[in-house]
Design an enzyme around this catalytic site. Structure first.
Site: not given
Length: 173
Positions: A124, A140
């Site tokens: 991330d 995401d």
């Protein structure tokens, strides 16, 4: 070329679109890893948006840390349901937006699945510091936007019987 004219065109479209989306996700994660790992955050908009490297071994908000097998089972089951729906649905101009949205959703699921499978964690790197939102990635974004679009389409665009009929038509072939 209308991709909904034949099953072959639909399959090619689906595979190419899926591949390109997953490739974009992978490239951004590799770039983030190379540029951000072990380094200070890169501020894009001070106090609002920054790039921050994070190895997430859980889900959103870092819940279910270390539950790798749980994510494998859920992702495989979830992907199978989407693939089944994509396969069964008669692709028409009217159903195409729903079909494409499901392909984007599948790409997001598979993008993060790849990370968990190969690395044991998801990379991330996008962080909205203004609202202290959890750090996330391109896959995401695919998942989140697809779910929002699906909810809107199911509630306001398609009627239940319309989707049911599309599915039945394809099974008869």
């Amino acid at each position: 070329m209308k991709i909904y004219e034949s099953r072959g065109k639909r399959v090619v479209f689906t595979i190419v679109f899926l591949f390109l989306l997953i490739l974009l996700d992978r490239l951004t994660k590799v770039a983030a890893q190379g540029a951000l790992m072990g380094k200070e955050d890169y501020i894009l908009l001070p106090g609002v948006l920054q790039l921050h490297y994070l190895e997430n071994r859980g889900a959103a908000f870092s819940i279910l840390q270390g539950q790798r097998w749980f994510f494998f089972v859920i992702t495989v089951a979830f992907s199978a349901v989407i693939i089944y729906f994509l396969h069964r649905t008669k692709l028409t101009k009217r159903v195409f937006p729903l079909y494409a949205t499901l392909v984007v959703l599948l790409a997001g699921a598979l993008g993060n699945f790849y990370d968990r499978l190969i690395q044991g964690y998801v990379i991330d790197f996008i962080y909205f510091s203004l609202i202290d939102f959890p750090v996330f990635n391109v896959a995401d974004i695919y998942v989140t936007l697809s779910v929002i679009v699906l909810i809107v389409m199911v509630l306001f665009v398609y009627k239940g019987d319309e989707l049911e009929e599309s599915s039945k038509d394809e099974v008869k072939k």
